[in-house]
Structure formats: structure tokens, C-alpha cells
Enzyme design. Structure first.
Site, short mmCIF file in Angstrom:
data_model
loop_
_atom_site.label_atom_id
_atom_site.label_comp_id
_atom_site.label_asym_id
_atom_site.label_seq_id
_atom_site.Cartn_x
_atom_site.Cartn_y
_atom_site.Cartn_z
N ALA A 124 0.94 -1.32 -0.02
CA ALA A 124 -0.04 -0.17 0.07
C ALA A 124 0.92 1.29 0.06
O ALA A 124 2.03 1.21 0.35
CB ALA A 124 -0.95 0.13 1.19
N ARG A 126 0.86 3.62 1.92
CA ARG A 126 1.40 4.39 3.05
C ARG A 126 2.62 3.65 3.74
O ARG A 126 3.34 4.03 4.54
CB ARG A 126 0.33 3.98 4.23
CG ARG A 126 0.02 2.80 4.52
CD ARG A 126 -1.29 2.56 5.50
NE ARG A 126 -1.57 1.12 5.53
CZ ARG A 126 -2.61 0.55 4.95
NH1 ARG A 126 -3.13 1.16 3.89
NH2 ARG A 126 -3.04 -0.61 5.28
N TYR A 127 3.18 2.41 2.97
CA TYR A 127 4.29 1.66 3.24
C TYR A 127 5.60 2.09 2.30
O TYR A 127 6.76 2.21 2.62
CB TYR A 127 3.88 -0.02 3.20
CG TYR A 127 3.17 -0.24 4.08
CD1 TYR A 127 3.17 -0.08 5.41
CD2 TYR A 127 1.80 -0.93 3.44
CE1 TYR A 127 2.10 -0.35 6.56
CE2 TYR A 127 1.03 -1.31 4.63
CZ TYR A 127 1.11 -1.08 5.92
OH TYR A 127 0.03 -1.69 6.98
N THR A 128 5.34 2.28 1.09
CA THR A 128 6.36 2.43 -0.04
C THR A 128 6.68 4.19 0.08
O THR A 128 5.93 5.02 0.37
CB THR A 128 5.86 2.02 -1.52
OG1 THR A 128 4.77 3.08 -1.76
CG2 THR A 128 5.43 0.73 -1.33
#
Length: 751
Positions: A124, A126-128
Site C-alpha cells: 500500500a 502508506r508503506y512505500t
């Protein structure tokens, strides 16, 4: 209803529904075509891609910057430029970061951005984290230099670039796919060096055709090492028409007897390929393969191992089959549909694409030079004013100190413009040093030289072309690389035929009088001694192999074929033939043949006509069979006779009148179907009335002997003893000895 707008009593416009829906759909269609699905020829980007790249540059996410959360970029894009779903924007961003999807990625991602096996497996947003790649500078470096038009964003709060000033034809380099309303686009990626080389050639030879450009652009260049196997003529036709398809094939090598696949076609999943091969193994369609392994790792992104059953397996043939039946070979549609510099979508040929892009690049370069020239002229104008001030510094200072409004006084006293006077008034005290005059004069000289150079370039078409060429070659030198997808000529992949897969075991196929068929293993089978249904008995049998077809001939002269390996075992009573083929009602089967496609058989009717046929020509995939032997009026089918060799062999025919004729087999024609030629002369009227017809035919080799059967008696003769009966094909033949006037059959005894 009138097509005109009507104003109602309440002052509301009333539009016919047909007109409203037509306009609404057309507006939507044009929006999807121009603003969503199709790329622009100028920068090769769709609006969402362009907005992502621009938003990242505005956030300062250049290649030299630190990574930032992808959610930050996506938020800026949908908040400022692209009011659509965040997932759609993020997916477009992911695609631009995948080095297995994009030939020259625009986004540098950190984290899980998907894998070749599953491109959609990215984490997602928000992680990358992400930033732009160095290659993105090719699209952005000239953005602030007056090169492109700016348009308001969706709410008019800020402006965004209508396109990016690409320094190379990104439309061909990264390619794209998209589906609009009534049209689609499928542009494959290409190699930067090859495309630049073609552009340089087109600058030198503006009338160069596609064939000349294909000397530079050999074909697409995908971000994979798999081979492009489409012939060069087909690729040239794609570039000429803007449409077509091309094929990619996996790269493999042999290692210790195993097949190791090291590169897969573009966007092909290794796990999917292994699944396809495993399905064939489970269905027993790949008996020559015993194991599959996926040994892919970080060092070897693609390493699929196929283990053959033994070292006798033909690996070339095996891979040929896998290319034809799995995604190890894939076709890609090509549709060079894009929005041209005129703002219209169109499918374009290669020469048209490069010509239009060079027009765009030349116009962009001209705008950049004009923008810079304007800056230079303004700066020179200011420097002229500053120099006047330095030369009269004491007087200038006095005017500034003593006058309430020094600006108009300065303008009048020294003949300055408003801009020059403003520049003098904004001077800082530290710039009043003596060295500043020398700096001004030095800057003036440099700017004057730059002004002259720019004006020369703007005034000369040749100089402009030279500049564009120089910048293209510099970009190719900086970002270019070697071709990844080799162009290789390969033969067309073909799947194994059923007989190639089935083991070649000896088998005897038996047909009963009532049309029941079965297959017994081996050739030492007493077919007549098998168990038959009540009222049924043996009729025909043939020996062959399980990987060979069984060809049947019915009493009307039609031939049918069934696969030997699919027949039921002879341990039972078989199954009716009518379950596998659809012969006409009331027919009987008079012939049963097996062998290779090249096996020869004598096809004959009892009217005395016959020909030689290859077994392959008698096979039919149609359940209703095919016409093979044409019967003259009143004639019947004779059982086909195997022909071991045509040369030095003889055909022997015997009639009900006790006449026998022997003639060279080579005198008969080889045909796929028909009546054939006359073998032994019998008047057609006698055949029609069934007064005389052929009882039997046989083919004997040079060392064979013929046995004439009549009741319990038989007469054996070798070829040397047949001199009395030898004659030309079509003769009447000679009478057999007394006691053999009624012949039951002929039997060939091999030496």
C-alpha cells in the site's frame, strides 16, 4: 419533437432527450480519449502520468533527493491536479516504477513495488517510498524555460503543464496501453539509442521512409531478455501501418540434461507458466517431463527448470511444444494510436510519429531559446542602466539623497527606462564597490555573445537542426543502453501431435462383423479366437503401433480415422464404431489400415479400377469421413492392400471368370482419392450386371510367391512362374488352369 431548445414557462431550458444523451455521451467519449486513455505524442504520457511526474517534481523529489512516502505524492496529485481515485493514481505510479514493466522507469521506488511474477503484489502507498529517476529529468529539465503551455487545474486554483518538454520521443521508449471509447492503444517500448539514431537520420533526410528508419529501429525493445521472433518483414509492416502483432519467446538453455528457462516474455508470470506445464503433465500430455522446479532468486530473477524423463528426449522438440501451448511464447498486439500535435487521436506510422515529434521538439527548442533570449535582452538592458549609474555614481547618490522622488529624476537625467531606474534604486551598498563595474562589463560581454549565438540559431534552420541533433545525441549518451530483447529468426512453434506424445507400442486392432472395434497389445494375437458378442464374429484386423491412426474404409468408398491409443482393450468385446464416427446407415466396413502417414495402400473396386494412396491422405478429422474411392456403377469395394514398395513389385488381379493378370505396381497412379486407372479389363456392362468382377487383388514383391485359393485347392507361383499372366495394365488377363476357374482369394507368401 423539435430539435431546438425550448424555454419553458418557468424559464428552464428544455432539451430533447435524444440530443442531450447524444451530446453527453460524445463529451464523455472525447474526455476519455483525450484526457485519460491515450498518450500524447509530445511526451508519451497520459494525463495521470504527467500529473504524477509534475507533482513529484514540485515536491522536490528529484533523483538526488531523499525518498518520501508515496501517499504524500498521491495526495498532492489527487488534491491539486487529478480528482480521481487514489488507487488508480497509485497503480499508475507503481507501473512507472517497475523496471520489468517500463523500459525506462520514471519513478524510483523503495519498498515492495510488485514482482515480475505478480505485478499487482505491491504494498500500500502508506508503506512505500518514492522519488523520480534520473531519466525523469529528460521530461522535466526544460519545464521552467517557457517551453510548454500552462493550463488551469480542475478548480482553477493553480496551473499545470499541458505537456512536458521531453528531450527524446518517450512515446516510443516506454510505450503504453489504454482503452478509450471506440479506440485503444498498444504501443510497445523501444531502445533509446535506436530511436535517437532514427531521429538523427530523419533530421538529415526528412523524406526518409519506414524502411530507411527500420535500419536504425530494428523492432521493439521490451524490459526483458526474451527473444522477439517476429520476422523483420512483419515488423516493418507494423511500422508502416501502425497496426499488427508481434511474438516473444522465452530464452532457454540446456544444463546437465535439464531445460533451464532464463528469460520470459514481457509481463509473463513464471508461476503461471509452471502451472500450465503441470496441467499438461497431469493430463498425461507430457510423458517426457518428470519434474518442474522454480529456482528463481535475487541473483537469477528467472530460472525455471524442466526435467526430462531421460537424455533421449529431444529438448528442441519439447520446447517447441511448450512454446506453442504455454505462455513461454506470447503475442502482443501493436496499435500505434496516439494524440498528435494537432490534438487529434490517430493511428500513425513510424515515420509520421518521428516527424511529428521532431516538429514538437524543434518548436520546444525554439520556445526555450526565445525565452532565454528575452531574459538575456532584459538583463542586458538592466546592465546598461547599472553601468550608467556606476559611471555617474556620485551624481546618482546625490539625486537619491536629495530628491523626494528620485526615480523620475534619474530617468530624465540619464535617459533611463523604468526598469533600469528601479534596478539602480534597488542596488545594495555593498555592490557599489569599484570591482562591480568590471563585473558588469564582463557579464555584458558574456550575455552579448550568448544573445548573438541565440539569434543566429533562431535565424537559421540548419543551426536549429544541429542543436536538436546535438541535444538528442547527448541525451542518448547519458541515458542510452544496449538492446535487451534480441531479434531472432525462429521457426514457428508447433505442439506435439497426439501420436508424438503416445508411446509407440505394438498393437493389433480388431473389427467385428457387427462393427465393434478394440485394440489388443502386441502383434501375436489370434484375432479370430477372441471372444465376440452373441451373433457376432471376426471381420478385419490390422497391426500397427499405439501412436498411429486407424483408417477404416466403408462399402461406399468413404474413409474414416480413429486414434489407436484411444480404443478399448481387447480384454473386453470393444465398443461400436458408430460411437466414434458417423457413417451412412446400412454401410459395412471393408477395409482396416494402420501405418505411418507415408504408408502406401492399393485402393481398388471390383470393377477392376484402382490407385495407390498414402495413408495420410485417407485420414479425416470429420466424423462423417471423406470420399476416398469412387465406385463405378454396380461395383463394390475391395479390401485395401498394403504396398511395401512400388518399384519391382507387381499387382495381381483375378476375376470371377477365372482370368488373372499381373502388371508392375508402378503403372498405377498415386492419388489422394478417385476411381483410379483400369487394372484388368472387364466390360462395364458385365460389372453392372454382376456377371463378372474382380474377386481379389494382391501386391507381390520380387521374392514373394502368390497363392491362388480355390475351395480346398491352392496354386502357388513365384514371380518367375507368372510369365504367362504378365501383361500391360488394363489387359483382359489369361485363364487360370482347370479347377481354378472359381477363385476364393489370393494370398502373398513372403520369402
Amino acid at each position: 419533437m423539435s430539435e431546438h431548445v425550448v424555454i419553458g414557462a418557468d424559464g428552464v431550458e428544455q432539451i430533447p432527450l435524444k440530443r442531450y444523451t447524444e451530446k453527453a455521451y460524445l463529451d464523455y467519449s472525447m474526455y476519455v480519449i483525450l484526457d485519460r486513455a491515450l498518450p500524447s505524442i509530445s511526451d508519451g504520457l497520459k494525463p495521470v502520468q504527467r500529473r504524477i511526474v509534475y507533482a513529484m517534481s514540485e515536491l522536490g523529489l528529484k533523483a538526488t533527493a531523499k525518498y518520501k512516502k508515496s501517499a504524500r505524492t498521491v495526495g498532492d496529485v489527487i488534491g491539486k491536479f487529478h480528482p480521481h481515485g487514489d488507487s488508480a493514481v497509485y497503480e499508475a505510479m507503481v507501473l512507472m516504477s517497475q523496471d520489468f514493466s517500463y523500459r525506462y522507469p520514471l519513478v524510483d521506488g523503495q519498498g515492495n513495488w510488485g514482482s515480475p511474477d505478480d505485478p499487482k503484489s505491491f504494498a500500500a502507498m502508506r508503506y512505500t517510498e518514492s522519488k523520480l529517476t534520473h531519466y525523469a529529468e529528460v521530461l522535466l529539465s526544460e519545464l521552467g524555460q517557457g517551453t510548454v503551455d500552462w493550463v488551469p487545474n480542475f478548480d482553477g486554483a493553480i496551473d499545470e503543464p499541458a505537456m512536458l518538454p521531453a528531450r527524446v520521443p518517450n512515446i516510443l521508449l516506454n510505450g503504453t496501453t489504454g482503452i478509450a471509447v471506440g479506440m485503444a492503444t498498444d504501443i510497445p517500448p523501444h531502445n533509446l539509442r535506436e530511436v535517437v539514431s532514427a531521429c538523427v537520420h530523419l533530421l538529415d533526410e526528412p523524406k526518409a521512409d519506414v524502411q530507411a528508419l527500420c535500419e536504425h529501429i530494428k523492432g521493439p525493445d521490451f524490459p526483458t531478455d526474451a527473444e522477439i521472433v517476429t520476422p523483420s518483414e512483419d515488423l516493418r509492416n507494423i511500422y508502416e501501418t501502425g497496426r499488427g502483432s508481434l511474438k516473444m519467446r522465452a530464452v532457454w538453455q540446456e544444463e546437465q540434461g535439464d531445460v533451464v528457462i532464463t528469460a520470459l516474455p514481457h509481463q509473463t508470470s513464471g508461476s503461471r507458466v509452471l502451472e500450465q506445464i503441470a496441467q499438461q503433465m497431469q493430463a498425461k500430455k507430457l510423458p517426457m517431463v518428470v519434474d518442474l522446479r522454480d529456482e528463481s532468486d535475487h541473483e537469477n530473477p528467472t530460472r525455471l527448470v524442466v526435467v526430462p524423463r531421460s537424455n533421449r528426449v529431444d529438448l528442441e522438440a519439447l520446447m517447441n511444444h511448450l512454446f506453442a501451448t504455454t505462455d513461454l511464447e506470447r503475442s502482443y498486439r501493436v496499435n500505434l494510436n496516439m494524440i498528435g500535435i494537432d490534438g487529434r487521436p490517430q493511428v500513425k506510422s513510424l515515420d509520421r510519429i518521428l516527424t511529428e515529434w521532431l516538429e514538437f521538439r524543434t518548436a520546444t527548442t525554439r520556445r526555450r531559446l526565445e525565452f532565454r533570449l528575452d531574459k538575456v535582452l532584459k538583463r542586458l538592458h538592466v546592465l546598461d542602466g547599472l553601468l550608467i549609474a556606476y559611471l555617474n555614481i556620485d551624481e546618482v547618490i546625490a539625486i537619491i539623497r536629495e530628491e523626494d522622488k528620485p526615480k523620475p529624476v534619474l530617468m530624465e537625467r540619464f535617459g533611463l527606462s523604468d526598469v533600469q531606474a528601479e534596478a539602480i534604486l534597488e542596488l545594495k551598498l555593498r555592490h557599489l564597490a569599484k570591482l562591480e563595474e568590471m563585473k558588469i562589463r564582463g557579464e555584458q560581454e558574456d550575455l552579448a555573445a550568448e544573445r548573438d549565438s541565440i539569434e543566429l540559431t533562431l535565424g537559421s534552420t540548419r543551426r536549429m537542426k544541429t542543436l536538436v541533433r546535438k541535444e538528442l545525441l547527448a541525451t542518448a549518451e547519458e541515458f542510452g543502453d544496449e538492446r535487451r530483447s534480441p531479434l531472432v529468426a525462429r521457426t514457428e512453434a508447433k505442439a506435439f501431435a497426439q501420436e508424438d506424445i503416445v508411446s509407440a507400442d505394438p498393437v493389433t486392432v480388431v473389427l467385428s462383423q457387427m462393427g465393434w472395434i478394440r485394440a489388443a497389445k502386441g502383434h501375436d494375437i489370434d484375432a479370430e479366437a477372441l471372444n465376440y458378442k452373441s451373433g457376432d464374429r471376426y471381420k478385419l484386423s490390422a497391426r500397427g503401433k499405439t501412436n498411429q491412426p486407424v483408417v477404416l474404409l466403408d462399402s461406399t468408398g468413404r474413409s474414416y480415422s480413429v486414434a489407436a491409443h484411444s480404443l478399448p482393450s481387447a480384454r473386453g468385446q470393444g465398443e461400436p464404431l458408430t460411437g466414434r464416427i458417423n457413417p451412412p446407415s446400412g454401410v459395412s466396413f471393408e477395409g482396416l489400415m494402420m501405418g505411418t502417414d507415408q504408408s502406401l495402400y492399393l485402393m481398388a473396386s471390383d470393377a477392376g479400377y484402382g490407385f495407390i494412396a498414402q495413408l495420410g491422405d485417407l485420414q479425416s478429422k470429420n466424423k462423417a469421413g471423406k470420399a476416398a474411392l469412387t465406385l463405378p456403377k454396380g461395383a463394390k469395394v475391395l479390401p485395401p492392400v498394403a504396398v511395401k514398395q512400388v518399384e519391382d513389385s507387381h499387382v495381381v488381379a483375378v476375376t470371377t471368370d477365372g482370368r488373372m493378370l499381373a502388371f508392375p505396381t508402378a503403372d498405377l497412379p498415386q492419388m489422394a482419392r478417385g476411381k483410379g486407372n483400369k487394372m484388368i479389363g472387364i466390360p462395364s456392362a458385365r460389372v453392372a450386371n454382376r456377371e463378372e468382377f474382380v474377386v481379389a487383388v494382391a501386391v507381390m514383391g520380387p521374392g514373394d510367391s502368390i497363392k491362388v485359393l480355390s475351395g480346398r485347392r491352392h496354386l502357388s507361383m513365384k514371380l518367375t512362374e507368372l510369365e504367362h499372366y504378365l501383361g500391360e495394365r488394363g489387359r483382359r488377363g489369361h485363364k487360370l488352369p482347370r479347377g481354378f476357374q472359381k477363385v476364393d482369394g489370393l494370398e502373398v507368401v513372403s520369402s
